[in-house]
Design an enzyme around this catalytic site. Structure first.
Site, PDB file in Angstrom:
ATOM      1  N   GLY A   8       0.606  -1.084  -0.325  1.00  0.00           N
ATOM      2  CA  GLY A   8      -0.530   0.134  -0.344  1.00  0.00           C
ATOM      3  C   GLY A   8       0.892   1.446   0.395  1.00  0.00           C
ATOM      4  O   GLY A   8       2.306   1.179   0.374  1.00  0.00           O
ATOM      5  N   ASN A   9       0.127   2.156   0.024  1.00  0.00           N
ATOM      6  CA  ASN A   9       0.823   3.805  -0.181  1.00  0.00           C
ATOM      7  C   ASN A   9       1.372   3.676   1.218  1.00  0.00           C
ATOM      8  O   ASN A   9       3.027   4.245   1.540  1.00  0.00           O
ATOM      9  CB  ASN A   9       0.050   4.471  -0.538  1.00  0.00           C
ATOM     10  N   ASN A  11       1.560   1.549   4.362  1.00  0.00           N
ATOM     11  CA  ASN A  11       2.239   0.159   4.271  1.00  0.00           C
ATOM     12  C   ASN A  11       2.092  -0.960   3.644  1.00  0.00           C
ATOM     13  O   ASN A  11       1.389  -0.988   2.797  1.00  0.00           O
ATOM     14  CB  ASN A  11       1.253  -0.611   5.926  1.00  0.00           C
ATOM     15  N   GLY A 108      -7.863  -0.097  -7.461  1.00  0.00           N
ATOM     16  CA  GLY A 108      -7.460  -0.939  -7.168  1.00  0.00           C
ATOM     17  C   GLY A 108      -6.850  -1.659  -6.455  1.00  0.00           C
ATOM     18  O   GLY A 108      -8.093  -2.478  -6.279  1.00  0.00           O
ATOM     19  N   ASP A 110      -5.738  -4.105  -3.858  1.00  0.00           N
ATOM     20  CA  ASP A 110      -6.406  -3.986  -3.068  1.00  0.00           C
ATOM     21  C   ASP A 110      -7.900  -4.223  -2.646  1.00  0.00           C
ATOM     22  O   ASP A 110      -8.005  -4.365  -2.074  1.00  0.00           O
ATOM     23  CB  ASP A 110      -5.628  -2.608  -1.800  1.00  0.00           C
ATOM     24  N   ASP A 130     -12.464   0.478   3.459  1.00  0.00           N
ATOM     25  CA  ASP A 130     -10.636   0.536   2.975  1.00  0.00           C
ATOM     26  C   ASP A 130     -10.344   1.472   4.635  1.00  0.00           C
ATOM     27  O   ASP A 130     -10.396   2.989   3.731  1.00  0.00           O
ATOM     28  CB  ASP A 130     -10.360   0.212   2.034  1.00  0.00           C
ATOM     29  N   THR A 133      -4.524   4.999   3.409  1.00  0.00           N
ATOM     30  CA  THR A 133      -3.871   6.667   3.343  1.00  0.00           C
ATOM     31  C   THR A 133      -5.414   7.185   2.781  1.00  0.00           C
ATOM     32  O   THR A 133      -5.701   8.480   3.162  1.00  0.00           O
ATOM     33  CB  THR A 133      -2.561   6.218   2.155  1.00  0.00           C
TER      34      THR A 133
END
Length: 262
Positions: A8-9, A11, A108, A110, A130, A133
């Site tokens: 992810g951006n 983590n 995305g 995710d 979700d 970020t």
């Protein structure tokens, strides 16, 4: 065993599943955009050492990455460790989702993984939230991904406020046991505004979605900021910390399972 990695951006989450589909461990690392293949491989080896995993028992891997420059880096790192490239969540992968409109190729990876897990584990219609970020709310009806809303995430909003307002100091978003609605110091007022404000935004969006489809929805949330926010939400929201990992495992199975012979 199956290795699942979600970049992810903010983590990077690493998970390992056994042969029965049980998540053996889940570890969270900070995402650095300038890491090399070797640095990423060392990080993954460190996670395995920390949790007692054995890399030589990993039979396959799957990667979700929303940071384009790191996709090839992690593919190379994982390939070096397990001896073959991981499955990458993206165009061409079988998801079982009917993704509406032009967002099909923009969604995305995710969110795709989370949606697959939400469908498998929760009653439709589903609002899947979700909180990373960015904070996104997705509506899923049956196997149809109807669309989503994307808003600045909790940390991002707080950082923007501190950076653009000279009189407002940087603060931690860790909330005390008792957080009053009205702050008596600048820090208390900022923390209350960000936490209660984000919770009210989530509640309001869920209410608008329910009004738009004239149905009550099942709401499930994931992401690092979710535990901080959900305690202040009025709507019933289920928290599933492993939603992305579960979805990655399901996607791996969908795309690697051999078809049965007639």
């Amino acid at each position: 065993m199956i290795l699942a990695v979600d970049v992810g951006n903010s983590n990077t989450t690493v998970g390992l599943f056994d042969q029965e589909g049980k998540l053996i461990f889940r570890s969270t690392l900070e995402t650095y955009r300038n890491k090399t293949r070797d640095q990423c491989a060392i990080d993954l080896l460190g996670v395995f050492q920390l949790y007692g995993g054995k890399m030589d028992q990993v039979s396959g891997g799957i990667l979700s990455c929303v940071v384009p420059p790191l996709t090839a880096v992690f593919v190379d790192a994982i390939s070096r460790l397990i001896g073959k490239p991981p499955l990458v969540v993206g165009p061409g992968i079988k998801t079982g989702l009917n993704i509406k409109a032009e967002i099909h190729d923009q969604l995305g990876s995710d969110i795709v993984a989370s949606s697959v897990a939400a469908i498998a584990g929760y009653q439709s219609p589903i609002v899947m939230i979700d909180m990373g970020t960015a904070t996104s709310l997705s509506l899923i009806q049956g196997s149809v991904y109807e669309g989503c809303m994307i808003m600045p995430g909790l940390t991002l909003a707080l950082e923007a406020m501190s950076e653009r307002a000279a009189a407002l100091p940087p603060i931690s978003i860790e909330s005390p046991a008792q957080l009053g609605l009205l702050g008596r110091t600048t820090e208390e007022a900022m923390r209350s505004g960000v936490l209660y404000g984000h919770a009210s935004m989530v509640d309001g969006m869920v209410e608008r979605i329910e009004e738009s489809i004239s149905q009550t929805v099942t709401v499930v949330a994931t992401g690092g900021n979710a535990p901080r926010i959900l305690r202040y939400c009025k709507h019933a929201i289920q928290y599933d910390a492993d939603l992305v990992m579960k979805g990655l495992y399901l996607l791996y199975q969908k795309n690697t399972r051999k078809p049965r012979k007639a």
